[in-house]
Write a protein that holds these residues in place. Structure first.
Motif, short mmCIF file in Angstrom:
data_model
loop_
_atom_site.label_atom_id
_atom_site.label_comp_id
_atom_site.label_asym_id
_atom_site.label_seq_id
_atom_site.Cartn_x
_atom_site.Cartn_y
_atom_site.Cartn_z
N PHE A 188 62.41 -41.39 63.11
CA PHE A 188 63.01 -41.95 61.91
C PHE A 188 64.43 -42.38 62.23
O PHE A 188 65.19 -41.61 62.83
N ASP A 189 64.81 -43.60 61.84
CA ASP A 189 66.14 -44.13 62.18
C ASP A 189 67.19 -43.56 61.22
O ASP A 189 67.65 -44.22 60.29
N ALA A 190 67.57 -42.32 61.49
CA ALA A 190 68.55 -41.64 60.63
C ALA A 190 69.89 -42.35 60.63
O ALA A 190 70.58 -42.41 59.61
N ALA A 191 70.28 -42.91 61.77
CA ALA A 191 71.57 -43.58 61.86
C ALA A 191 71.64 -44.78 60.93
O ALA A 191 72.66 -45.02 60.28
N ALA A 192 70.55 -45.55 60.84
CA ALA A 192 70.53 -46.71 59.95
C ALA A 192 70.65 -46.29 58.50
O ALA A 192 71.35 -46.92 57.70
N LEU A 193 69.96 -45.22 58.12
CA LEU A 193 70.04 -44.74 56.75
C LEU A 193 71.44 -44.24 56.43
O LEU A 193 71.97 -44.50 55.34
N ARG A 194 72.05 -43.55 57.35
CA ARG A 194 73.42 -43.05 57.13
C ARG A 194 74.40 -44.21 56.98
O ARG A 194 75.28 -44.18 56.10
N ARG A 195 74.27 -45.23 57.82
CA ARG A 195 75.16 -46.39 57.71
C ARG A 195 74.99 -47.08 56.36
O ARG A 195 75.97 -47.45 55.70
N ALA A 196 73.75 -47.28 55.95
CA ALA A 196 73.50 -47.95 54.67
C ALA A 196 74.02 -47.12 53.51
O ALA A 196 74.60 -47.66 52.55
N ALA A 208 62.43 -36.37 56.54
CA ALA A 208 63.26 -37.07 57.53
C ALA A 208 64.50 -37.67 56.87
O ALA A 208 65.60 -37.63 57.43
N ALA A 209 64.34 -38.25 55.67
CA ALA A 209 65.49 -38.82 54.97
C ALA A 209 66.45 -37.72 54.54
O ALA A 209 67.68 -37.87 54.63
N ASN A 210 65.91 -36.60 54.05
CA ASN A 210 66.77 -35.47 53.68
C ASN A 210 67.55 -34.96 54.89
O ASN A 210 68.74 -34.65 54.79
N ASP A 211 66.90 -34.87 56.03
CA ASP A 211 67.59 -34.41 57.23
C ASP A 211 68.70 -35.38 57.63
O ASP A 211 69.78 -34.95 58.07
N ALA A 212 68.45 -36.68 57.48
CA ALA A 212 69.46 -37.68 57.85
C ALA A 212 70.72 -37.55 57.02
O ALA A 212 71.82 -37.85 57.49
N LEU A 213 70.58 -37.10 55.76
CA LEU A 213 71.72 -37.02 54.84
C LEU A 213 72.04 -35.57 54.48
O LEU A 213 72.62 -35.31 53.43
N VAL A 217 75.57 -34.53 53.10
CA VAL A 217 76.17 -35.19 51.94
C VAL A 217 75.26 -35.02 50.72
O VAL A 217 74.03 -34.93 50.87
N PRO A 218 75.80 -34.96 49.51
CA PRO A 218 74.94 -34.90 48.32
C PRO A 218 74.09 -36.17 48.24
O PRO A 218 74.60 -37.28 48.42
N HIS A 219 72.83 -36.03 47.96
CA HIS A 219 71.95 -37.19 47.92
C HIS A 219 70.70 -36.88 47.11
O HIS A 219 70.40 -35.73 46.82
N ARG A 220 69.97 -37.95 46.76
CA ARG A 220 68.67 -37.82 46.11
C ARG A 220 67.68 -38.72 46.85
O ARG A 220 68.05 -39.81 47.29
N VAL A 221 66.45 -38.25 46.99
CA VAL A 221 65.42 -39.03 47.67
C VAL A 221 64.17 -39.08 46.80
O VAL A 221 63.71 -38.05 46.29
N LEU A 222 63.64 -40.28 46.63
CA LEU A 222 62.38 -40.48 45.92
C LEU A 222 61.37 -41.07 46.90
O LEU A 222 61.60 -42.13 47.49
N GLY A 223 60.26 -40.37 47.10
CA GLY A 223 59.22 -40.86 48.00
C GLY A 223 58.07 -41.49 47.24
O GLY A 223 57.38 -40.81 46.47
N LEU A 224 57.88 -42.79 47.44
CA LEU A 224 56.79 -43.52 46.81
C LEU A 224 55.75 -43.90 47.85
O LEU A 224 56.10 -44.30 48.96
#
Length: 305
Positions: free
Chosen positions: A217-225, A247-252, A255-262
């Protein structure tokens, strides 16, 4: 337009001609596409019959002798049915192979539930060291097939689908592609979900990332965005909903964040219908995605604006 699977046999046939390490292992499905290749390379095009456990086992044996095997059949028969062989013959023995599937989550609804595999990527996620490519267009499938075969002795899964975006994009087998930039959240569209996501977010102030290689999973791209678009993240995947949320939760994680998986729901749809009906039933058509993304993302433009 031809399909991803239409590209499979011609591309792999060329690879057979170019590289003496490459071999193809089939279980009846797709064998017609390799008639000429079998004539030229009878020792490297093998059809094991309807024996999917043997399909993976034979690929593993070839890999252990130094070959680069490509094994192909429907996803439900390639990942789910022979999962023990994927786990042990490939994983435990540290043997590399390229698994190339067809039929995706529900590409052949008339085939019934036996031919549906929305859980394939999530299942492979229980194993270590797999690269997973999810092309969204035949041109991307061709590129990623070549990447997969050239990937040394790695374990690679290439998920082909009849679902396709209208146009292919330049992909490198590693990174997410930034398609649109915004400030009110990030939407990650995997493979053939991109066109629906772009239609759904046409006037929403969100960043859209395009993922054709989902593992690693491209964690770096998600963090940059997220640094500019905020940390509300929506993942839109053509397989089991929530497959990439960890994977998205691990990337962030810092930092405080929310993730919705569709994605595809767990409930079995027993009236098989058409592909587009399945997409709508799982909330993966553009209209449904717009409603769900708008409700979730902070600061998104309202649906009627």
């Amino acid at each position: 337009m031809d399909s991803m699977r239409d590209r499979f046999a011609p591309v792999v046939t060329r690879l057979l001609d170019e590289d003496p390490r490459v071999a193809v292992v089939l279980a009846v499905v797709g064998a017609d596409g390799f008639t000429e290749a079998r004539r030229r390379h009878p020792d490297r095009v093998v059809d094991v019959g309807i024996r999917e456990q043997l399909l993976v086992g034979a690929a593993s044996g070839m890999a252990l002798t130094g070959m680069r095997p490509v094994a192909h059949t429907f996803a439900s028969f390639l990942v789910e049915r022979p999962f023990e062989q994927v786990k042990l013959d490939l994983g435990h023995q540290d043997a590399g192979a390229v698994l190339v599937s067809a039929a995706a989550s529900f590409d052949w609804p008339a085939g019934g539930y036996t031919h549906m595999a929305p859980g394939d990527v999530a299942l492979l996620d229980t194993l270590d060291g797999w690269t997973v490519h999810v092309p969204g267009h035949p041109d991307e499938a061709e590129t990623l097939l070549r990447h997969a075969v050239a990937a040394g002795d790695d374990k690679v899964y290439v998920r082909l689908s009849l679902q396709s975006n209208a146009a292919g994009r330049l992909v490198d087998g590693q990174r997410f592609v930034t398609v649109r930039e915004g400030r009110a959240g990030v939407v990650v569209a995997a493979g053939p979900m991109l066109d629906a996501v772009l239609a759904a977010t046409e006037d929403l102030d969100v960043t859209v990332l395009y993922a054709t290689t989902v593992r690693p999973f491209d964690a770096a791209a998600l963090r940059r965005a997220s640094a500019t678009a905020g940390t509300d993240v929506v993942l839109v995947e053509p397989y089991l909903a929530g497959t990439s949320t960890a994977a998205a939760n691990d990337a962030l994680a810092d930092v405080p964040h929310r993730v919705l998986g569709l994605g595809v729901g767990r409930a079995e749809l027993r009236r098989y219908g058409r592909i587009d009906e399945h997409l709508a039933a799982h909330g993966l058509d553009a209209r449904s995605l717009r409603e769900r993304i708008t409700r979730f993302t902070a600061g998104a433009v309202s649906a009627g604006a």
